[in-house]
Design a protein around this motif. Structure first.
Motif, short mmCIF file in Angstrom:
data_model
loop_
_atom_site.label_atom_id
_atom_site.label_comp_id
_atom_site.label_asym_id
_atom_site.label_seq_id
_atom_site.Cartn_x
_atom_site.Cartn_y
_atom_site.Cartn_z
N PHE A 6 1.52 -3.88 5.96
CA PHE A 6 1.68 -3.10 7.20
C PHE A 6 2.72 -2.00 7.05
N ASN A 7 3.93 -2.35 6.65
CA ASN A 7 5.02 -1.37 6.57
C ASN A 7 4.76 -0.31 5.51
N GLU A 8 4.16 -0.72 4.40
CA GLU A 8 3.84 0.24 3.35
C GLU A 8 2.82 1.26 3.85
N LEU A 9 1.74 0.77 4.46
CA LEU A 9 0.71 1.68 4.94
C LEU A 9 1.26 2.60 6.03
N LEU A 10 2.05 2.09 6.94
CA LEU A 10 2.63 2.91 8.00
C LEU A 10 3.47 4.04 7.39
N GLY A 26 6.63 7.59 19.11
CA GLY A 26 6.00 6.38 18.60
C GLY A 26 6.60 5.15 19.25
N SER A 27 5.97 4.02 18.97
CA SER A 27 6.41 2.75 19.51
C SER A 27 6.07 1.66 18.51
N ASN A 28 6.93 0.65 18.43
CA ASN A 28 6.70 -0.50 17.56
C ASN A 28 6.79 -1.77 18.39
N PHE A 29 5.94 -2.75 18.02
CA PHE A 29 5.95 -4.04 18.70
C PHE A 29 5.62 -5.11 17.68
N GLU A 30 6.32 -6.24 17.80
CA GLU A 30 6.04 -7.37 16.91
C GLU A 30 6.20 -8.66 17.68
N LYS A 31 5.22 -9.56 17.54
CA LYS A 31 5.29 -10.87 18.18
C LYS A 31 4.36 -11.83 17.47
N ASP A 32 4.86 -13.01 17.22
CA ASP A 32 4.08 -14.09 16.61
C ASP A 32 3.38 -13.66 15.32
N GLY A 33 4.08 -12.86 14.52
CA GLY A 33 3.53 -12.43 13.24
C GLY A 33 2.58 -11.26 13.30
N VAL A 67 -2.31 7.48 16.44
CA VAL A 67 -2.62 6.46 15.45
C VAL A 67 -2.05 5.12 15.91
N THR A 68 -2.89 4.09 15.91
CA THR A 68 -2.45 2.74 16.20
C THR A 68 -2.75 1.88 14.98
N LEU A 69 -1.73 1.23 14.44
CA LEU A 69 -1.88 0.34 13.30
C LEU A 69 -1.45 -1.06 13.74
N VAL A 70 -2.35 -2.03 13.54
CA VAL A 70 -2.08 -3.42 13.91
C VAL A 70 -2.23 -4.26 12.65
N GLY A 71 -1.30 -5.20 12.45
CA GLY A 71 -1.39 -6.04 11.27
C GLY A 71 -0.88 -7.45 11.49
N LYS A 72 -1.52 -8.39 10.81
CA LYS A 72 -1.07 -9.78 10.75
C LYS A 72 -1.29 -10.21 9.31
N ASP A 73 -0.22 -10.61 8.66
CA ASP A 73 -0.26 -10.90 7.23
C ASP A 73 -0.81 -9.67 6.51
N GLU A 74 -1.88 -9.81 5.75
CA GLU A 74 -2.45 -8.65 5.04
C GLU A 74 -3.68 -8.08 5.74
N GLU A 113 -8.57 10.52 4.66
CA GLU A 113 -8.27 10.65 3.23
C GLU A 113 -7.13 9.72 2.83
N ILE A 114 -6.10 9.65 3.63
CA ILE A 114 -4.95 8.77 3.35
C ILE A 114 -5.42 7.31 3.31
N ILE A 115 -6.20 6.91 4.31
CA ILE A 115 -6.66 5.52 4.40
C ILE A 115 -7.62 5.19 3.25
N GLU A 116 -8.55 6.08 2.96
CA GLU A 116 -9.53 5.82 1.90
C GLU A 116 -8.87 5.73 0.53
N ASN A 117 -7.74 6.39 0.34
CA ASN A 117 -7.02 6.35 -0.94
C ASN A 117 -6.00 5.21 -1.02
N TYR A 118 -5.80 4.49 0.08
CA TYR A 118 -4.84 3.39 0.09
C TYR A 118 -5.41 2.18 -0.65
N ASN A 119 -4.63 1.66 -1.56
CA ASN A 119 -5.06 0.49 -2.36
C ASN A 119 -4.10 -0.66 -2.12
N GLY A 120 -3.99 -1.10 -0.88
CA GLY A 120 -3.07 -2.16 -0.50
C GLY A 120 -3.28 -3.39 -1.25
#
Length: 112
Positions: free
Chosen positions: A12-16, A35-42, A65-72, A105-112
């Motif tokens: 999550f943090n790397e992609l952001l 922007g805004s950040n929120f985190e709860k229960d992982g 842009v909204t990015l949501v993540g839990k684990d990977e 382009e950024i997302i398609e080139n991301y190799n998380g």
């Protein structure tokens, strides 16, 4: 208005960070508006709003842009707006689509 959504795997943090860097360095006129950040229960959620000048439309367009993540497991939703000069209906949305293409382009080139 143009929209892009995708599920993917990664950090999550790397992609952001990659998104923020890529958007802001992808256009000389791109700016971070808020922007805004929120985190709860992982679950992490980051919302970002960017703007840039569109030569196609002669105005500024925004990218939300909204990015949501839990684990990977990650989900991204991006929506552009503001690229039209018409009063009653939207015409000339090339600036919005171009802004969104940069994020794709950024997302398609991301190799998380």
């Amino acid at each position: 208005m143009a929209k892009y959504e995708r599920n993917l795997k990664g950090n999550f943090n790397e992609l952001l960070s990659i998104i923020e860097e890529g958007i802001l360095h992808g256009s000389i006129s791109a700016s971070y508006e808020d922007g805004s950040n929120f985190e709860k229960d992982g679950v992490s959620c980051a919302i970002r709003v960017y703007e840039r000048y569109s030569c196609f439309g002669g105005n500024r367009v925004s990218l939300n842009v909204t990015l949501v993540g839990k684990d990977e497991d990650l989900f991204i939703s991006a929506i552009t707006s503001g690229g039209s000069q018409a009063v009653l209906f939207k015409i000339n949305t090339l600036g919005e689509e171009s802004f969104l293409d940069k994020l794709k382009e950024i997302i398609e080139n991301y190799n998380g």
